[in-house]
Design a protein around this motif. Structure first.
Motif, PDB file in Angstrom:
ATOM      1  N   PHE A  72       1.587  33.245 -44.014  1.00 12.96           N
ATOM      2  CA  PHE A  72       0.693  33.095 -42.871  1.00 12.96           C
ATOM      3  C   PHE A  72       1.462  32.669 -41.623  1.00 12.96           C
ATOM      4  N   TYR A  73       2.291  31.646 -41.729  1.00 16.03           N
ATOM      5  CA  TYR A  73       3.012  31.135 -40.561  1.00 16.03           C
ATOM      6  C   TYR A  73       3.933  32.192 -39.957  1.00 16.03           C
ATOM      7  N   VAL A  74       4.639  32.953 -40.788  1.00 13.86           N
ATOM      8  CA  VAL A  74       5.532  33.972 -40.223  1.00 13.86           C
ATOM      9  C   VAL A  74       4.741  35.117 -39.584  1.00 13.86           C
ATOM     10  N   SER A  75       3.474  35.282 -39.958  1.00  8.67           N
ATOM     11  CA  SER A  75       2.641  36.295 -39.313  1.00  8.67           C
ATOM     12  C   SER A  75       2.140  35.828 -37.939  1.00  8.67           C
ATOM     13  N   VAL A  76       2.124  34.533 -37.704  1.00  9.71           N
ATOM     14  CA  VAL A  76       1.602  33.964 -36.460  1.00  9.71           C
ATOM     15  C   VAL A  76       2.677  33.882 -35.379  1.00  9.71           C
ATOM     16  N   PHE A  77       3.906  33.551 -35.773  1.00  7.76           N
ATOM     17  CA  PHE A  77       4.976  33.302 -34.809  1.00  7.76           C
ATOM     18  C   PHE A  77       5.952  34.469 -34.742  1.00  7.76           C
ATOM     19  N   PRO A  78       6.339  34.860 -33.521  1.00 13.32           N
ATOM     20  CA  PRO A  78       7.313  35.956 -33.383  1.00 13.32           C
ATOM     21  C   PRO A  78       8.686  35.530 -33.895  1.00 13.32           C
ATOM     22  N   ASN A  79       9.503  36.508 -34.210  1.00 11.10           N
ATOM     23  CA  ASN A  79      10.882  36.259 -34.658  1.00 11.10           C
ATOM     24  C   ASN A  79      10.922  35.324 -35.864  1.00 11.10           C
ATOM     25  N   SER A  80      10.034  35.554 -36.803  1.00 11.08           N
ATOM     26  CA  SER A  80       9.914  34.686 -37.969  1.00 11.08           C
ATOM     27  C   SER A  80      10.012  35.512 -39.248  1.00 11.08           C
ATOM     28  N   LYS A  81      10.480  34.857 -40.315  1.00 10.95           N
ATOM     29  CA  LYS A  81      10.648  35.598 -41.570  1.00 10.95           C
ATOM     30  C   LYS A  81      10.772  34.651 -42.751  1.00 10.95           C
ATOM     31  N   ILE A  82      10.440  35.173 -43.922  1.00 12.34           N
ATOM     32  CA  ILE A  82      10.707  34.474 -45.181  1.00 12.34           C
ATOM     33  C   ILE A  82      12.112  34.859 -45.592  1.00 12.34           C
ATOM     34  N   THR A  83      12.929  33.863 -45.918  1.00 14.64           N
ATOM     35  CA  THR A  83      14.331  34.140 -46.235  1.00 14.64           C
ATOM     36  C   THR A  83      14.649  34.011 -47.719  1.00 14.64           C
TER      37      THR A  83
ATOM     38  N   LYS B 203      -6.036  21.266 -37.448  1.00 18.26           N
ATOM     39  CA  LYS B 203      -5.499  21.392 -38.800  1.00 18.26           C
ATOM     40  C   LYS B 203      -5.701  22.834 -39.214  1.00 18.26           C
ATOM     41  N   ASP B 204      -4.639  23.447 -39.745  1.00 22.41           N
ATOM     42  CA  ASP B 204      -4.789  24.824 -40.211  1.00 22.41           C
ATOM     43  C   ASP B 204      -5.463  24.846 -41.577  1.00 22.41           C
ATOM     44  N   LYS B 205      -5.662  26.038 -42.116  1.00 25.90           N
ATOM     45  CA  LYS B 205      -6.374  26.181 -43.389  1.00 25.90           C
ATOM     46  C   LYS B 205      -5.639  25.559 -44.572  1.00 25.90           C
TER      47      LYS B 205
END
Length: 157
Positions: free
Chosen positions: A20-31, A106-108
């Motif tokens: 979810f977080y990487v879908s919200v913020f640009p230039n983000s990824k799961i590593t 607060k997020d989900k």
């Protein structure tokens, strides 16, 4: 200098949260995603940790169990350039979560965020104390920050 990586403790939702977080913020990824093995303490094969980056900042999501939960004592601050960014992050992060006062939500997953204009700190600590107090009073009456209303209150005479 050593690299500092915030670790976020989840019960079992670490991978969902990171996705979810990487879908919200640009230039983000799961590593990286690591799983528990036979030694436990959780069932073998379940997700143990998820390493991810939000705009280059590393984070670690740990599925450690239900013993610990988030509270407002720790929050992540998003310094927004303008109202469009405030609206974007507020909408995405508050969906399924809970809106709070003064730009906090607060997020989900229960993680607290502060969504505010990047120069909010300067505004509420303006050398003109009357201006600073008008801005602070306006902010205290808001949930999502209304940048134009904040500046209008600060600049009224």
């Amino acid at each position: 200098m050593p690299r500092i990586t915030p670790t976020l403790w989840f019960d079992t939702q670490g991978e969902d949260a990171a996705t979810f977080y990487v879908s919200v913020f640009p230039n983000s990824k799961i590593t990286d995603v690591a799983h528990y093995g036979e030694a436990g303490p959780r069932p073998a094969g379940t997700v143990m940790t998820v390493e991810f980056e939000l705009d280059g900042q590393p984070y670690l999501a740990l599925n450690g169990g239900p013993e610990f939960t988030f509270d407002e004592a720790v929050s992540l601050t998003i310094d927004c350039a303008d109202q469009e960014e405030v609206d974007h992050y507020w909408t995405k992060l508050s969906e399924g979560g809970q809106e709070g006062p003064c730009g906090w939500l607060k997020d989900k997953f229960g993680l607290s965020w502060q969504v505010a204009p990047a120069d909010l700190g300067k505004l509420i600590s303006d050398p003109d104390q009357a201006r600073a107090q008008r801005a602070m009073a306006a902010m205290l009456g808001m949930k999502k920050i209304d940048v134009a209303a904040l500046y209008a209150a600060a600049d009224q005479k």
